[in-house]
Every structure is written in C-alpha cells, then in structure tokens.
Enzyme design. Structure first.
Site, PDB file in Angstrom:
ATOM      1  N   GLY A   5       0.813  -1.211   0.000  1.00  0.00           N
ATOM      2  CA  GLY A   5       0.000   0.000   0.000  1.00  0.00           C
ATOM      3  C   GLY A   5       0.841   1.253   0.000  1.00  0.00           C
ATOM      4  CB  THR A   6       4.469   1.842   0.619  1.00  0.00           C
ATOM      5  OG1 THR A   6       4.432   1.099   1.829  1.00  0.00           O
ATOM      6  CG2 THR A   6       5.394   3.033   0.762  1.00  0.00           C
ATOM      7  CB  THR A   7       1.674   6.082  -2.229  1.00  0.00           C
ATOM      8  OG1 THR A   7       1.839   6.922  -1.069  1.00  0.00           O
ATOM      9  CG2 THR A   7       0.339   5.381  -2.157  1.00  0.00           C
TER      10      THR A   7
ATOM     11  CB  ALA B  68      -3.900  -0.904  -4.304  1.00  0.00           C
ATOM     12  N   PRO B  69      -2.506   2.166  -4.915  1.00  0.00           N
ATOM     13  CG  PRO B  69      -2.964   3.751  -6.571  1.00  0.00           C
ATOM     14  CD  PRO B  69      -2.761   2.283  -6.359  1.00  0.00           C
ATOM     15  CG  ASN B  70      -7.264   5.081  -1.753  1.00  0.00           C
ATOM     16  OD1 ASN B  70      -7.764   4.386  -0.872  1.00  0.00           O
ATOM     17  ND2 ASN B  70      -7.278   6.392  -1.716  1.00  0.00           N
ATOM     18  CG  PHE B  71      -5.320  -1.295  -0.158  1.00  0.00           C
ATOM     19  CD1 PHE B  71      -5.594  -2.547  -0.662  1.00  0.00           C
ATOM     20  CD2 PHE B  71      -4.027  -0.833  -0.207  1.00  0.00           C
ATOM     21  CE1 PHE B  71      -4.593  -3.345  -1.211  1.00  0.00           C
ATOM     22  CE2 PHE B  71      -3.011  -1.616  -0.745  1.00  0.00           C
ATOM     23  CZ  PHE B  71      -3.299  -2.874  -1.251  1.00  0.00           C
TER      24      PHE B  71
ATOM     25  CG  HIS C 123      -3.259  12.587   1.905  1.00  0.00           C
ATOM     26  ND1 HIS C 123      -3.552  12.998   0.620  1.00  0.00           N
ATOM     27  CD2 HIS C 123      -3.617  11.292   1.979  1.00  0.00           C
ATOM     28  CE1 HIS C 123      -4.069  11.987  -0.056  1.00  0.00           C
ATOM     29  NE2 HIS C 123      -4.124  10.934   0.746  1.00  0.00           N
TER      30      HIS C 123
ATOM     31  CE  LYS D 260       0.007  10.773   0.318  1.00  0.00           C
ATOM     32  NZ  LYS D 260       0.407   9.368   0.388  1.00  0.00           N
TER      33      LYS D 260
ATOM     34  CB  THR E 220      -5.358   8.375  -4.492  1.00  0.00           C
ATOM     35  OG1 THR E 220      -5.085   7.277  -3.637  1.00  0.00           O
ATOM     36  CG2 THR E 220      -6.810   8.349  -4.923  1.00  0.00           C
TER      37      THR E 220
HETATM   38  P1  NAP Z   1       3.750   6.006   8.896  1.00  0.00           P
HETATM   39  O1  NAP Z   1       2.839   6.268  10.036  1.00  0.00           O
HETATM   40  O2  NAP Z   1       4.953   6.887   8.704  1.00  0.00           O
HETATM   41  O3  NAP Z   1       4.225   4.483   9.035  1.00  0.00           O
HETATM   42  C1  NAP Z   1       5.280   3.927   8.328  1.00  0.00           C
HETATM   43  C2  NAP Z   1       5.881   2.863   9.223  1.00  0.00           C
HETATM   44  O4  NAP Z   1       6.847   2.119   8.473  1.00  0.00           O
HETATM   45  C3  NAP Z   1       6.620   3.453  10.448  1.00  0.00           C
HETATM   46  O5  NAP Z   1       6.283   2.698  11.585  1.00  0.00           O
HETATM   47  C4  NAP Z   1       8.083   3.268  10.051  1.00  0.00           C
HETATM   48  O6  NAP Z   1       8.925   3.139  11.163  1.00  0.00           O
HETATM   49  C5  NAP Z   1       7.995   1.954   9.304  1.00  0.00           C
HETATM   50  N1  NAP Z   1       9.163   1.663   8.491  1.00  0.00           N
HETATM   51  C6  NAP Z   1      10.007   2.531   7.866  1.00  0.00           C
HETATM   52  N2  NAP Z   1      10.971   1.848   7.205  1.00  0.00           N
HETATM   53  C7  NAP Z   1      10.710   0.533   7.411  1.00  0.00           C
HETATM   54  C8  NAP Z   1      11.348  -0.669   6.990  1.00  0.00           C
HETATM   55  N3  NAP Z   1      12.449  -0.652   6.246  1.00  0.00           N
HETATM   56  N4  NAP Z   1      10.806  -1.866   7.379  1.00  0.00           N
HETATM   57  C9  NAP Z   1       9.714  -1.912   8.139  1.00  0.00           C
HETATM   58  N5  NAP Z   1       9.074  -0.797   8.591  1.00  0.00           N
HETATM   59  C10 NAP Z   1       9.574   0.400   8.221  1.00  0.00           C
HETATM   60  O7  NAP Z   1       2.974   6.035   7.526  1.00  0.00           O
HETATM   61  P2  NAP Z   1       1.449   5.583   7.226  1.00  0.00           P
HETATM   62  O8  NAP Z   1       0.562   6.758   7.318  1.00  0.00           O
HETATM   63  O9  NAP Z   1       1.143   4.351   8.013  1.00  0.00           O
HETATM   64  O10 NAP Z   1       1.560   5.231   5.681  1.00  0.00           O
HETATM   65  C11 NAP Z   1       2.465   4.243   5.206  1.00  0.00           C
HETATM   66  C12 NAP Z   1       2.485   4.264   3.684  1.00  0.00           C
HETATM   67  O11 NAP Z   1       1.220   3.827   3.213  1.00  0.00           O
HETATM   68  C13 NAP Z   1       2.700   5.635   3.054  1.00  0.00           C
HETATM   69  O12 NAP Z   1       3.441   5.501   1.862  1.00  0.00           O
HETATM   70  C14 NAP Z   1       1.301   6.122   2.728  1.00  0.00           C
HETATM   71  O13 NAP Z   1       1.284   7.050   1.657  1.00  0.00           O
HETATM   72  C15 NAP Z   1       0.683   4.802   2.327  1.00  0.00           C
HETATM   73  N6  NAP Z   1      -0.770   4.722   2.430  1.00  0.00           N
HETATM   74  C16 NAP Z   1      -1.377   3.986   1.478  1.00  0.00           C
HETATM   75  C17 NAP Z   1      -2.735   3.781   1.566  1.00  0.00           C
HETATM   76  C18 NAP Z   1      -3.399   2.937   0.529  1.00  0.00           C
HETATM   77  O14 NAP Z   1      -4.617   2.740   0.602  1.00  0.00           O
HETATM   78  N7  NAP Z   1      -2.656   2.386  -0.435  1.00  0.00           N
HETATM   79  C19 NAP Z   1      -3.464   4.333   2.594  1.00  0.00           C
HETATM   80  C20 NAP Z   1      -2.798   5.090   3.554  1.00  0.00           C
HETATM   81  C21 NAP Z   1      -1.425   5.257   3.468  1.00  0.00           C
HETATM   82  P3  NAP Z   1       9.629   4.472  11.786  1.00  0.00           P
HETATM   83  O15 NAP Z   1       8.494   5.298  12.310  1.00  0.00           O
HETATM   84  O16 NAP Z   1      10.527   3.902  12.824  1.00  0.00           O
HETATM   85  O17 NAP Z   1      10.341   5.144  10.647  1.00  0.00           O
END
Ligand code: NAP
Length: 209
Positions: A70-72, A93-96, A123, A127, A134
């Site tokens: 899900g990471t974008t 998927a950019p958005n789930f 957002h 972010k 998306t």
């Molecule tokens: P977040 O709160 O920053 O969470 C990211 C997590 O990943 C943090 O706990 C971070 O740890 C950890 N991390 C960093 N590097 C890592 C590695 N090498 N191995 C394992 N874990 C690692 O971000 P979020 O809001 O949850 O969003 C995460 C991603 O999903 C973003 O890219 C966002 O754009 C995307 N997203 C996608 C959707 C979708 O539907 N596709 C929806 C929402 C978000 P630290 O804090 O220690 O750095």
C-alpha cells in the site's frame, strides 16, 4: 494466512494489524531495523515509506513470498520481472479504500463530458509524498494532465476532490477517509484474491472488483 506486516507500528499498520488478526490471519510485525525475514510465510503486506517499500518487496519476493503493498510514492515496475521469474504475485494499490476506487471510476466517466478538471488531494501533514498516488492515478484516468493541488494539514486523514468545470456548471466528486480502518477491507480483499492473480505486478484495487 501467515503474514508479515512491514510497518506494523505506523499509522496504517497499527490500524490494520488487529483487523488482519480478527479476520483469522496470523501476523509477524516487521519494523524499521528488524530483519526482513519472511521465509515460509504466505504473503507480506507493506505500509512503510517510499524508500523502504522497494527493498521490503524485493526481500519478500527473493524469499518466495507474494506481496501486497500500500506504500505510495515508489515505482514497482522494476520488480515485475523478479515476481514473474519467481512465479509470485506483487499487488500494489495506491488506495485500498473501496470508496476511493469508486471515486476514481466516477471521475473517469465524468471526464468524458467535461472539458476541464482539477484535483485537490488532502492528507495528514506527515504524509511523505506529494501529490498522492491516488491523485496521480486519478489524473491518469481523467487524462489531459489536470492540475493537482496537495494540502497537508493536521486533522486530515485522506481526502480527495475532483472538480469538473463546464459551460455554466461544476461537478464535484469527493471521497473522505475518516479512519484508517477503511484501508483494511481492501487489503483483506487483495489477500483473498492474491493467489488467483497472474504472477508479476498487478496495480490497483479496481482490478479485483
Ligand atoms: P507512517 O505512520 O509513517 O508508518 C510507516 C511505518 O513504516 C513506520 O512505523 C516506520 O517506522 C515503518 N518503516 C520505515 N521503514 C521501514 C522498513 N524498512 N521496514 C519496516 N518498517 C519500516 O505512515 P502511514 O501513514 O502508516 O503510511 C504508510 C504508507 O502507506 C505511506 O506511503 C502512505 O502514503 C501509504 N498509504 C497507502 C494507503 C493505501 O490505501 N494504499 C493508505 C494510507 C497510506 P519508523 O516510524 O521507525 O520510521
């Protein structure tokens, strides 16, 4: 399924983990600094950062494990060949969120009838990428290279408006994610359908609906 969850302590990961467990999956959380050891698991799920996701997905594929990402803000295309050669699925998927996928579908339809559109994506201020995945996908679907405005403020989760302008009329299509649990439904769907996808890269929840 036996799953790895990269980014289990992040905002999405923390919301997703209990939903995955309630759905009957067993989850191995993997955080920054942990070994990306997923050998023997059925699938890996990644919600981390644009820098971490490519290495996590590659590590999973190299260990014989299919991935749902899900990471974008990263390009999964370079991993397509590895996934094909390994006979494994890489679903990105950019958005789930189902509502967001419908918003994109409706925007694509409206674009046939309006000469101009602009996209506003909003957002949380943490972010890391802009514009959002998306918004970029919506722009591709609409065509004509619409302007994308990115808003980052506290209090926001994930929201998007597509505004269409025509002679004497406007049409606004808007989706609001009010809680990160909304992404879990799409992740569960992707996991359920993962094995039925062809080996290699598949992009977008709409390909599963
Ligand atoms: P977040 O709160 O920053 O969470 C990211 C997590 O990943 C943090 O706990 C971070 O740890 C950890 N991390 C960093 N590097 C890592 C590695 N090498 N191995 C394992 N874990 C690692 O971000 P979020 O809001 O949850 O969003 C995460 C991603 O999903 C973003 O890219 C966002 O754009 C995307 N997203 C996608 C959707 C979708 O539907 N596709 C929806 C929402 C978000 P630290 O804090 O220690 O750095």
């Amino acid at each position: 399924m036996r799953l790895a969850l990269f980014g289990a302590e992040g905002k999405v990961g923390a919301a997703l983990l209990p939903v995955l467990e309630r759905a009957g999956h067993t989850v191995r959380p993997i955080e920054l600094g942990d070994e990306p050891d997923v050998r023997g698991l059925d699938a890996a799920v990644d919600f981390t950062t644009p820098d971490a996701a490519p290495a996590n997905a590659r590590a999973a594929l190299e260990q014989g494990v299919a991935c749902v990402v899900g990471t974008t803000g990263w390009d999964p295309q370079p991993l397509h060949e590895l996934a094909v050669a390994s006979g494994l699925q890489l679903f990105v998927a950019p958005n789930f969120s189902i509502g967001a996928v419908l918003m994109m579908r409706f925007a694509k339809e409206a674009a046939q009838f309006f000469p101009r559109a602009e996209v506003i994506e909003l957002h949380s201020e943490q972010k890391k990428d802009a514009p959002s995945g998306t918004a970029r996908m919506t722009a591709d679907l609409i065509g004509g290279d619409p302007v994308i405005h990115s808003v980052r403020l506290p209090g926001l989760v994930a929201h998007q408006e597509v505004i269409f302008g025509g002679e004497g009329q406007l049409l606004t299509i808007r989706h609001d994610t009010t809680a990160r649990e909304s992404f879990a439904e799409g992740v569960l769907l992707a996991l359920a359908k993962l094995r039925s996808l062809p080996p290699g890269l598949t992009v977008g929840l709409e390909s599963l609906l």
